[in-house]
Write a protein that holds these residues in place. Sequence first.
Motif, PDB file in Angstrom:
ATOM      1  N   SER A  12     -10.179  43.880 -50.640  1.00 23.88           N
ATOM      2  CA  SER A  12     -11.205  43.539 -49.646  1.00 23.88           C
ATOM      3  C   SER A  12     -12.425  42.863 -50.280  1.00 23.88           C
ATOM      4  O   SER A  12     -13.289  42.363 -49.562  1.00 23.88           O
ATOM      5  N   LYS A  13     -12.480  42.851 -51.591  1.00 18.87           N
ATOM      6  CA  LYS A  13     -13.650  42.307 -52.287  1.00 18.87           C
ATOM      7  C   LYS A  13     -13.608  40.790 -52.383  1.00 18.87           C
ATOM      8  O   LYS A  13     -12.544  40.184 -52.462  1.00 18.87           O
ATOM      9  N   ARG A  14     -14.802  40.207 -52.420  1.00 21.40           N
ATOM     10  CA  ARG A  14     -14.972  38.752 -52.517  1.00 21.40           C
ATOM     11  C   ARG A  14     -15.674  38.428 -53.835  1.00 21.40           C
ATOM     12  O   ARG A  14     -16.901  38.492 -53.901  1.00 21.40           O
ATOM     13  N   PRO A  15     -14.900  38.081 -54.848  1.00 19.14           N
ATOM     14  CA  PRO A  15     -15.550  37.690 -56.102  1.00 19.14           C
ATOM     15  C   PRO A  15     -16.452  36.483 -55.882  1.00 19.14           C
ATOM     16  O   PRO A  15     -16.309  35.746 -54.904  1.00 19.14           O
ATOM     17  N   ARG A  16     -17.375  36.296 -56.804  1.00 20.66           N
ATOM     18  CA  ARG A  16     -18.298  35.170 -56.714  1.00 20.66           C
ATOM     19  C   ARG A  16     -17.998  34.176 -57.824  1.00 20.66           C
ATOM     20  O   ARG A  16     -17.301  34.474 -58.769  1.00 20.66           O
ATOM     21  N   TYR A  17     -18.556  32.998 -57.664  1.00 21.81           N
ATOM     22  CA  TYR A  17     -18.482  31.995 -58.723  1.00 21.81           C
ATOM     23  C   TYR A  17     -19.809  31.260 -58.764  1.00 21.81           C
ATOM     24  O   TYR A  17     -20.552  31.219 -57.785  1.00 21.81           O
TER      25      TYR A  17
END
Length: 159
Positions: A12-17
């Motif tokens: 469910s997590k949204r990694p960042r960039y």
Amino acid sequence: MNAQEFKSLILSKRPRYAKSRIPVMEAFANKGQSKSEYSQFGPLYELYIYGFRLGLKKGLKLSLPPRNLTQDFLEIGKWKRDSSLVDFLLMIIFSHADEIGFDWNDLEDMEDKEINQVVSNIIEFIESYANGGLQYLQEEWENDNLINSSYLFVDLMNE
């Protein structure tokens, strides 16, 4: 918490960039363009995974800049649905259990706070190696060191 619930929490997590990686991502990701200077890696999430693998292989762990200089990415669970790609990615991550501070044997007895910290460590692990790999790709691209090949990623991994 059981393993399936733990996996669902991670998915469910949204990694960042880093927003500074947008030019290289647009140059190499297939976003429906018919022409590009380079062979396309595929959708953005695939390029992100390639960046992660490249960073991990080359030991290029690079923390993300502050939150206002980053952008959220697609939830991990939406990367290549109904395929084993995400499972493979998770196996790679869990093979670095010492770096993420996780022991499977402790999962059932962990409190929510501990589980959330482990999940946070996993996401940070992905983000930092993806950022390092994408920076490497960006530098090679900006310095015109890349050869346009359908095996570009394989070549980069073998260097």
